[in-house]
Motif scaffolding. Structure first.
Motif, short mmCIF file in Angstrom:
data_model
loop_
_atom_site.label_atom_id
_atom_site.label_comp_id
_atom_site.label_asym_id
_atom_site.label_seq_id
_atom_site.Cartn_x
_atom_site.Cartn_y
_atom_site.Cartn_z
N ASP A 67 0.82 -1.21 0.00
CA ASP A 67 0.00 0.00 0.00
C ASP A 67 0.86 1.26 0.00
OD1 ASP A 67 -2.36 -1.43 -0.14
OD2 ASP A 67 -2.85 -1.18 1.99
N ASP A 75 -1.55 6.20 -6.35
CA ASP A 75 -2.88 5.69 -6.05
C ASP A 75 -3.44 6.43 -4.84
OD1 ASP A 75 -2.01 3.93 -7.96
OD2 ASP A 75 -2.41 2.11 -6.82
N ARG A 76 -4.71 6.81 -4.92
CA ARG A 76 -5.32 7.55 -3.82
C ARG A 76 -6.71 7.01 -3.49
NH1 ARG A 76 -0.78 8.71 -3.75
NH2 ARG A 76 0.17 10.77 -3.67
N GLY A 77 -6.93 5.73 -3.69
CA GLY A 77 -8.21 5.12 -3.39
C GLY A 77 -8.47 5.06 -1.90
N ARG A 78 -9.66 4.62 -1.57
CA ARG A 78 -10.04 4.57 -0.15
C ARG A 78 -9.22 3.56 0.64
NH1 ARG A 78 -14.85 0.90 1.11
NH2 ARG A 78 -14.86 -0.54 -0.64
N TRP A 79 -8.52 2.65 -0.04
CA TRP A 79 -7.71 1.65 0.65
C TRP A 79 -6.32 2.18 0.99
CZ3 TRP A 79 -10.69 -1.89 2.45
CH2 TRP A 79 -11.82 -2.28 1.75
N HIS A 81 -4.21 4.65 3.01
CA HIS A 81 -4.33 5.53 4.17
C HIS A 81 -3.62 6.86 3.89
CE1 HIS A 81 -4.19 6.98 8.28
NE2 HIS A 81 -5.07 6.04 8.58
N PRO A 82 -4.24 7.99 4.27
CA PRO A 82 -3.61 9.30 4.06
C PRO A 82 -2.21 9.41 4.69
CG PRO A 82 -5.89 9.57 4.72
CD PRO A 82 -5.59 8.12 4.84
#
Length: 181
Positions: A67, A75-79, A81-82
């Motif tokens: 990740d 990648d900036r999907g909901r999976w 983490h910021p």
């Protein structure tokens, strides 16, 4: 003893690995991490990364570390983490979707001496190896078991159990005895 996963430590390990490989790809960096974790497990009774592994098509993958690499790829999907996004910013990038590039030197204060030694040994032994050869070597019995269970459930990846990884070690009985004492 179980080491907990630290995203900061993982970024430093990724930087360390990627700086020492001729053409570091996501695949190669993740496999070096797996081999280094197995060396550390064999020598110290736990995996230095503290990450959990999943069996994917091309071998074991450290889930959280992957990740981080996806965040470095953009990648900036909901999976994703910021925190992972902020940690890789200015530290790592992934070019062309698969080439890992360090943007700075690793902070070796984040890595134990034992972890550094295992990373160096894994890089020396398995770094800069052809993709197919590295993939085949990573398909150990722990991967095979998790992959088989995932395919039975029609999933794309299966969780690799720590005890199954332990059983792949050349000194598995000794490590198990140490852990049980």
């Amino acid at each position: 003893m179980q080491q907990s996963f630290s995203p900061k430590r993982a970024v430093e390990a990724l930087i360390f690995i990627s700086q020492r490989l001729a053409k570091p790809t996501i695949h190669e960096v993740l496999k070096i991490q797996y081999f280094a974790d197995k060396l550390h497990f064999s020598e110290h009774g736990f995996m230095a990364s503290g990450d959990s592994y999943v069996a994917m098509n091309f071998g074991p993958v450290a889930s959280n570390t992957y990740d981080l690499l996806k965040a470095a790829r953009g990648d900036r999907g909901r999976w994703i983490h910021p925190t992972f996004v902020s940690l890789v910013d200015g530290s790592l990038t992934v070019l062309g979707g698969h080439t890992v590039k360090a943007l700075r030197d690793p902070d070796l204060d984040e890595l134990s001496r034992a972890e550094v030694l295992c990373l160096e040994e894994a890089i020396e032994e398995w770094g800069n190896m052809p993709f197919d050869e590295r993939t085949e070597l990573s398909h150990d019995s722990a991967w095979t078991k998790a992959w088989g269970e995932a395919s039975n459930d029609n999933l794309r990846a299966g969780e690799m159990q720590t005890m199954d990884i332990l059983r792949t070690l050349p000194n598995a009985e000794e490590v198990l005895e140490h852990l049980q004492s």
